[in-house]
Design a protein around this motif. Structure first.
Motif, PDB file in Angstrom:
ATOM      1  N   LEU A   1       0.954  -1.169   0.197  1.00 48.97           N
ATOM      2  CA  LEU A   1       0.058  -0.039   0.245  1.00 48.97           C
ATOM      3  C   LEU A   1       0.930   1.271   0.050  1.00 48.97           C
ATOM      4  N   ASN A   2       0.854   1.944  -1.184  1.00 50.43           N
ATOM      5  CA  ASN A   2       1.891   2.921  -1.284  1.00 50.43           C
ATOM      6  C   ASN A   2       0.999   4.281  -1.737  1.00 50.43           C
ATOM      7  N   VAL A   3       1.727   5.299  -2.269  1.00 46.63           N
ATOM      8  CA  VAL A   3       1.044   6.331  -2.844  1.00 46.63           C
ATOM      9  C   VAL A   3       1.847   6.680  -4.269  1.00 46.63           C
ATOM     10  N   MET A   4       0.882   7.449  -5.096  1.00 41.05           N
ATOM     11  CA  MET A   4       1.251   7.849  -6.621  1.00 41.05           C
ATOM     12  C   MET A   4       1.118   9.101  -6.768  1.00 41.05           C
ATOM     13  N   GLY A   5       1.432   9.812  -7.853  1.00 44.49           N
ATOM     14  CA  GLY A   5       1.136  11.172  -8.267  1.00 44.49           C
ATOM     15  C   GLY A   5       2.535  11.943  -7.775  1.00 44.49           C
ATOM     16  N   LYS A   6       2.201  13.339  -8.046  1.00 43.80           N
ATOM     17  CA  LYS A   6       3.115  14.307  -7.707  1.00 43.80           C
ATOM     18  C   LYS A   6       2.360  15.530  -7.146  1.00 43.80           C
ATOM     19  N   ARG A   7       3.109  16.522  -6.516  1.00 44.63           N
ATOM     20  CA  ARG A   7       2.675  17.753  -5.949  1.00 44.63           C
ATOM     21  C   ARG A   7       2.209  18.675  -7.347  1.00 44.63           C
ATOM     22  N   GLY A   8       0.855  19.209  -7.202  1.00 43.87           N
ATOM     23  CA  GLY A   8       0.309  20.093  -7.812  1.00 43.87           C
ATOM     24  C   GLY A   8      -1.175  19.920  -8.091  1.00 43.87           C
ATOM     25  N   ASN A   9      -1.651  20.884  -8.838  1.00 43.70           N
ATOM     26  CA  ASN A   9      -3.160  20.523  -9.095  1.00 43.70           C
ATOM     27  C   ASN A   9      -3.301  19.750 -10.443  1.00 43.70           C
ATOM     28  N   LEU A  10      -4.446  19.395 -10.752  1.00 47.22           N
ATOM     29  CA  LEU A  10      -4.864  18.467 -11.868  1.00 47.22           C
ATOM     30  C   LEU A  10      -4.102  19.041 -13.218  1.00 47.22           C
ATOM     31  N   GLU A  11      -4.145  20.399 -13.591  1.00 45.79           N
ATOM     32  CA  GLU A  11      -3.491  20.694 -14.646  1.00 45.79           C
ATOM     33  C   GLU A  11      -1.911  20.648 -14.683  1.00 45.79           C
ATOM     34  N   GLN A  12      -1.556  21.018 -13.490  1.00 44.21           N
ATOM     35  CA  GLN A  12       0.088  20.896 -13.241  1.00 44.21           C
ATOM     36  C   GLN A  12       0.711  19.414 -13.346  1.00 44.21           C
TER      37      GLN A  12
ATOM     38  N   ASP B   1      -3.647 -12.614   4.746  1.00 45.23           N
ATOM     39  CA  ASP B   1      -2.741 -11.865   4.060  1.00 45.23           C
ATOM     40  C   ASP B   1      -2.193 -10.685   4.853  1.00 45.23           C
ATOM     41  N   LEU B   2      -1.234 -10.098   4.228  1.00 42.01           N
ATOM     42  CA  LEU B   2      -0.405  -9.057   4.929  1.00 42.01           C
ATOM     43  C   LEU B   2      -0.368  -7.881   4.057  1.00 42.01           C
ATOM     44  N   VAL B   3      -0.121  -6.625   4.718  1.00 39.55           N
ATOM     45  CA  VAL B   3      -0.165  -5.368   3.817  1.00 39.55           C
ATOM     46  C   VAL B   3       0.973  -4.597   4.502  1.00 39.55           C
ATOM     47  N   HIS B   4       1.886  -4.238   3.720  1.00 37.44           N
ATOM     48  CA  HIS B   4       3.095  -3.448   3.762  1.00 37.44           C
ATOM     49  C   HIS B   4       2.622  -1.950   3.499  1.00 37.44           C
ATOM     50  N   VAL B   5       2.518  -1.018   4.429  1.00 38.58           N
ATOM     51  CA  VAL B   5       2.068   0.495   4.322  1.00 38.58           C
ATOM     52  C   VAL B   5       3.304   1.148   4.127  1.00 38.58           C
ATOM     53  N   GLN B   6       3.777   1.962   3.168  1.00 37.35           N
ATOM     54  CA  GLN B   6       4.764   2.543   3.159  1.00 37.35           C
ATOM     55  C   GLN B   6       4.604   3.426   2.041  1.00 37.35           C
ATOM     56  N   TRP B   7       5.547   4.681   1.952  1.00 37.90           N
ATOM     57  CA  TRP B   7       5.664   5.624   0.794  1.00 37.90           C
ATOM     58  C   TRP B   7       6.795   6.134   0.665  1.00 37.90           C
ATOM     59  N   THR B   8       7.035   7.058  -0.394  1.00 44.06           N
ATOM     60  CA  THR B   8       8.259   7.744  -0.710  1.00 44.06           C
ATOM     61  C   THR B   8       7.907   9.161  -1.094  1.00 44.06           C
ATOM     62  N   GLY B   9       8.763   9.916  -0.890  1.00 43.74           N
ATOM     63  CA  GLY B   9       8.574  11.473  -1.235  1.00 43.74           C
ATOM     64  C   GLY B   9       9.733  12.142  -1.376  1.00 43.74           C
ATOM     65  N   SER B  10       9.773  13.632  -1.489  1.00 44.99           N
ATOM     66  CA  SER B  10      10.845  14.506  -1.981  1.00 44.99           C
ATOM     67  C   SER B  10      10.813  15.559  -1.176  1.00 44.99           C
ATOM     68  N   ASN B  11      11.976  16.292  -0.914  1.00 48.02           N
ATOM     69  CA  ASN B  11      12.047  17.630  -0.356  1.00 48.02           C
ATOM     70  C   ASN B  11      12.542  18.607  -1.371  1.00 48.02           C
ATOM     71  N   THR B  12      12.692  18.182  -2.505  1.00 45.40           N
ATOM     72  CA  THR B  12      13.340  18.950  -3.581  1.00 45.40           C
ATOM     73  C   THR B  12      12.906  18.966  -4.927  1.00 45.40           C
ATOM     74  N   HIS B  13      11.591  19.147  -4.967  1.00 43.39           N
ATOM     75  CA  HIS B  13      11.067  19.347  -6.339  1.00 43.39           C
ATOM     76  C   HIS B  13      11.458  20.470  -7.147  1.00 43.39           C
ATOM     77  N   ASN B  14      11.762  20.268  -8.261  1.00 44.91           N
ATOM     78  CA  ASN B  14      12.201  21.800  -9.163  1.00 44.91           C
ATOM     79  C   ASN B  14      10.990  21.710 -10.248  1.00 44.91           C
TER      80      ASN B  14
END
Length: 213
Positions: free
Chosen positions: A22-33, A53-66
């Motif tokens: 169980l992760n996350v997808m997508g990027k910062r910004g609104n629908l158009e961006q 069953d098992l569920v691994h909850v985890q996610w990745t992200g960034s502090n340096t979007h350009n």
């Protein structure tokens, strides 16, 4: 340069089990961006599993979007990702989380990556993206990083919480369900970052089939 770290997560209790990520997808910004990507969302946003069953909850992200100032629509500090996971108070159409004290779903889970963690510990870690790793500390969570003892309190927008979180591998004690949301990203514009997990009891046939593998 981009750096990745691989961690060995397997334990004897995980052997022979089906594990869902169980992760996350997508990027910062609104629908158009975000085109041709997508806005933030959980993936999968709907998950139907069994108590075996098992569920691994985890996610990745960034502090340096350009994003050249053309993709920062969202909450918190520009150029940053943040995620958390909290039980919703009500059905999936709502937008409010339970407090940790009222989030009863977590009484139904245990962590295979931190066996000493209580349901409350797990809920605190997921709600803070690991800024607090437990209520007062466990074998894998130093007391100095816990809710009770950590000197640095989490910012309201999670700006000082980790961008990435290795989370927990969860096992479910009984049939149960949860609607959950990310409190930071679900609050902006018409964005919806929510999800649902349904857990049903494993049948005897399913348990026998897996034992024979």
């Amino acid at each position: 340069k981009q750096w990745y770290q691989r961690r060995v997560r397997g334990t004897e209790a995980m052997e022979g089990k089906t594990m869902y990520n169980l992760n996350v997808m997508g990027k910062r910004g609104n629908l158009e961006q975000t085109v041709p990507s997508t806005e933030y969302d959980f993936v999968p946003s709907s998950l139907a599993i069994t108590t075996d069953d098992l569920v691994h909850v985890q996610w990745t992200g960034s502090n340096t979007h350009n994003n050249n100032n053309d993709g920062n629509a969202g909450e918190g500090t520009d150029g940053t990702d943040r995620h958390n996971l909290m039980q919703m108070s009500g059905d999936i159409s709502g937008s409010y989380p339970y407090t940790i004290a009222k989030a009863s779903f977590w009484n139904n889970v245990e962590s295979l990556t931190d066996p000493e963690a209580t349901g409350e510990d797990i809920a605190i870690g997921l709600a803070s993206s690991g800024h607090y790793c437990a209520k007062s500390g466990t074998d894998t969570c130093p007391a100095s990083e816990s809710l009770d003892k950590k000197k640095t309190k989490m910012d309201d927008k999670m700006n000082n919480a980790p961008a990435s979180y290795s989370g927990h591998v969860l096992k479910f004690k009984k049939a149960c369900s949860i609607n959950y949301l990310c409190t930071r990203n679900n609050s902006f514009s018409n964005r919806s970052q929510k999800g649902t997990i349904w857990v049903r009891k494993s049948s005897k046939a399913e348990v026998k089939k897996r034992a024979e593998k």
